[in-house]
Design a protein around this motif. Structure first.
Motif, short mmCIF file in Angstrom:
data_model
loop_
_atom_site.label_atom_id
_atom_site.label_comp_id
_atom_site.label_asym_id
_atom_site.label_seq_id
_atom_site.Cartn_x
_atom_site.Cartn_y
_atom_site.Cartn_z
N GLU A 141 0.75 -1.38 -0.31
CA GLU A 141 0.02 0.12 0.09
C GLU A 141 0.44 1.48 -0.08
N LYS A 142 2.04 1.32 0.41
CA LYS A 142 2.61 2.34 1.22
C LYS A 142 3.68 2.44 -0.10
N LEU A 143 4.40 1.61 -0.78
CA LEU A 143 4.60 1.96 -1.76
C LEU A 143 4.18 1.73 -2.70
N GLU A 144 2.97 1.29 -2.96
CA GLU A 144 1.98 2.15 -4.70
C GLU A 144 1.70 3.35 -4.24
N LYS A 145 1.04 3.94 -3.29
CA LYS A 145 1.26 5.56 -2.82
C LYS A 145 2.37 5.84 -3.47
N ASP A 146 3.41 5.58 -3.32
CA ASP A 146 4.72 6.25 -3.26
C ASP A 146 4.82 6.58 -5.03
N MET A 147 4.55 5.49 -5.97
CA MET A 147 4.36 5.11 -6.86
C MET A 147 3.21 6.03 -7.75
N MET A 148 2.27 6.96 -7.05
CA MET A 148 1.88 7.68 -7.34
C MET A 148 2.39 9.13 -7.76
N LYS A 149 3.15 9.76 -6.56
CA LYS A 149 3.03 10.36 -6.24
C LYS A 149 5.18 10.61 -6.98
N GLN A 150 5.06 9.60 -8.04
CA GLN A 150 6.78 10.14 -8.70
C GLN A 150 8.24 9.83 -8.32
N LYS A 151 8.00 9.86 -7.22
CA LYS A 151 9.32 9.94 -6.49
C LYS A 151 10.24 9.02 -6.27
N ASN A 152 11.03 8.85 -6.14
CA ASN A 152 12.54 7.67 -6.41
C ASN A 152 12.25 6.64 -7.20
N LYS A 153 11.35 6.48 -8.64
CA LYS A 153 10.11 6.01 -8.75
C LYS A 153 10.89 4.23 -8.98
N ASP A 154 12.00 4.24 -9.71
CA ASP A 154 12.83 3.19 -10.15
C ASP A 154 13.21 2.32 -8.54
N ASP A 155 13.34 3.62 -7.45
CA ASP A 155 13.91 2.47 -6.24
C ASP A 155 12.10 1.68 -5.82
N VAL A 156 11.34 2.62 -6.15
CA VAL A 156 10.18 2.48 -5.11
C VAL A 156 9.55 1.06 -6.58
N LYS A 157 9.68 0.89 -7.09
CA LYS A 157 9.15 0.08 -8.69
C LYS A 157 9.93 -1.12 -8.06
N LYS A 158 11.79 -0.73 -7.71
CA LYS A 158 12.15 -2.32 -7.23
C LYS A 158 12.53 -2.55 -5.87
N GLU A 159 12.03 -2.23 -5.18
CA GLU A 159 11.56 -2.49 -3.58
C GLU A 159 9.60 -2.96 -4.10
N LEU A 160 9.22 -3.00 -4.93
CA LEU A 160 7.84 -3.33 -4.92
C LEU A 160 7.74 -4.86 -5.52
N ASP A 161 8.76 -4.53 -6.32
CA ASP A 161 8.82 -5.96 -6.94
C ASP A 161 9.07 -7.07 -5.89
N ALA A 162 10.12 -6.31 -5.63
CA ALA A 162 10.94 -7.59 -4.85
C ALA A 162 10.07 -7.91 -3.21
N MET A 163 9.22 -7.16 -3.09
CA MET A 163 8.13 -7.55 -1.99
C MET A 163 6.95 -8.21 -2.34
N LYS A 164 7.48 -8.06 -3.52
CA LYS A 164 5.48 -9.13 -4.38
C LYS A 164 6.13 -10.41 -4.57
N GLU A 165 7.48 -10.56 -5.14
CA GLU A 165 8.09 -12.03 -5.19
C GLU A 165 8.08 -12.46 -4.05
N TRP A 166 8.82 -11.80 -2.71
CA TRP A 166 8.45 -12.43 -1.65
C TRP A 166 6.89 -12.59 -1.13
N HIS A 167 5.97 -11.67 -1.16
CA HIS A 167 5.15 -12.68 -1.06
C HIS A 167 4.24 -13.79 -1.64
N SER A 168 4.72 -13.95 -2.76
CA SER A 168 4.87 -15.62 -3.53
C SER A 168 4.94 -16.57 -2.92
N TRP A 169 6.75 -16.04 -3.23
CA TRP A 169 7.35 -17.12 -1.81
C TRP A 169 6.69 -17.23 -0.96
N LEU A 170 5.85 -16.93 0.33
CA LEU A 170 5.61 -16.89 1.16
C LEU A 170 4.28 -18.12 0.61
#
Ligand SMILES: Nc1nc2c(ncn2[C@@H]2O[C@H](COP(=O)(O)OP(=O)(O)OP(=O)(O)O)[C@@H](O)[C@H]2O)c(=O)[nH]1
Ligand SMILES: [Mg+2]
Length: 361
Positions: A141-170
């Protein structure tokens, strides 16, 4: 290095803590406190042997810290076992020691009434998963909000992808401790300290009558609970409590009686130490024989820095002798003759049990 002792109520956590720390404080005093904390010496027969040979004024063991926490329990059927207070307390632990009840005793209540070790391990493991999944969902939720704000977009996107990967791993039933992590993921683990990423040592607190059968019991559990960062060890709280009040000779007699070759407690401390990816090197001399703690992969210079930052900065060379070479030959002079006493540069990767002398400027 800190290990949190966790588990269901009355599983024997405080008893284990008491024997680990050899405290003779009244058990009821320990039970009253929310958290007990103590630094424990890591037993090491190699250090004992070196001490015998050098007869120094002081012997210093490696140490790890144990934290005894309150038992966790569901408050109602739908409720979570870990509340936010508990989570914030255990987040800083480097590993968990889960004490599971395996002993029968009608005078000691069990929150689920019957004794079932595998069920209780699963119960806590499930809770680790739920805690991490809940964290990840709030993070999305937090990262998706940050995405909308377009702030540090690359970092946010990278983290969001990793968190999604963790989620499906779990979601596929695998804990994060079994995942191979990228450099970024290691950073996220450091920041967020997920529960399922922590190395886990399971101590099965068994009856005295289970001593002979302990290996079988543990091997059966290993079929279900295994992995590189999980270990299962038997533990006998009752026996350990009795042992802790005996001197060395009496201890030996007592252990022979039970057919124990090594104190289960000592074995557990060593296991905890290894599980954390730790190893020791030694320094020896007439003043002091000492075991120093390093992580696997530390260089000679890193290791020198553990002794003193000056030794790191002014590192010249390390004199290195392997422990078993030293014991076989009996002296540094003999090791020198055979080329077993080596001079190594700063990039040398120190091995468990190396005896070091740091030459510095
Ligand atoms: N018979 C028997 N009793 C044990 C054993 N281990 C612990 N107990 C008893 O069980 C009770 C609970 O032990 P604790 O070590 O206080 O348990 P705990 O996990 O710290 O409990 P909480 O902190 O309340 O969650 C105490 O009365 C212990 O004496 C054991 O191996 N056998
Ligand atoms: Mg307790």
């Amino acid at each position: 290095m800190q290990i949190g002792i966790i588990g269901l109520p009355y599983s024997g956590k405080t008893t284990l803590f008491q024997t680990l720390t050899q405290t003779h404080i009244d058990h009821s005093a320990l039970q009253k406190r929310e958290v007990n904390q103590s630094i424990v010496k890591v037993p090491d027969q190699r250090l004992d042997k070196l001490t015998e040979m050098f007869n120094p004024k002081k012997k210093v063991n490696a140490t790890i810290e144990f934290v005894d926490l309150v038992g966790v329990q569901k408050s109602d059927k739908a409720g979570a076992m870990f509340n936010s207070q508990f989570i914030s307390k255990v987040k800083t632990n480097d590993a968990f020691l889960h004490v599971v009840r395996g002993f029968e005793d009608e005078t000691v209540p069990h929150p689920s009434i019957t004794i079932d070790v595998a069920r209780d391990i699963r119960m806590l493991e499930d809770e680790f998963f739920l805690t991490d999944l809940a964290f990840l969902e709030s993070r999305f939720e937090k990262l998706e909000k940050d995405m909308m704000k377009q702030k540090n977009k690359d970092d946010v996107k990278k983290e969001l992808d990793a968190m999604k990967e963790w989620h499906s791993w779990l979601e596929s039933g695998k804990p994060l401790r079994e995942k191979e992590l990228s450099a970024d993921e290691i950073k996220y683990v450091k920041n967020y300290q997920p529960m399922t990423a922590k190395p886990l040592l399971i101590a099965v607190n068994l009856d005295e009558s289970d001593v002979k059968n302990a290996e079988n019991i543990v091997n059966n559990l290993k079929k279900e609970f295994s992995g590189t960062k999980i270990r299962i060890e038997p533990f006998f709280a009752k026996i350990e409590l009795e042992l802790s009040s005996l001197d060395d000779e009496e201890k030996q007699i007592f252990m022979d009686e039970y057919g124990l070759t090594e104190s289960p407690l000592e074995k557990m401390i060593r296991n905890a130490y290894e599980l954390l990816g730790l190893q020791s090197f030694f320094t020896v001399g007439e003043d002091e024989c000492r075991a120093w703690t390093i992580r696997k992969g530390y260089t000679a210079q890193d290791s020198a820095g553990v002794i003193h930052t000056d030794f790191y900065n002014k590192f010249i060379r390390a004199e290195v002798t392997g422990y078993s070479d030293f014991i076989t030959e009996g002296s540094f002079a003999k090791c020198k003759e055979k080329g077993l006493f080596r001079l190594e540069g700063k990039e040398y990767i120190v091995k468990d049990g190396d005896i070091l002398n740091i030459r510095h400027g």
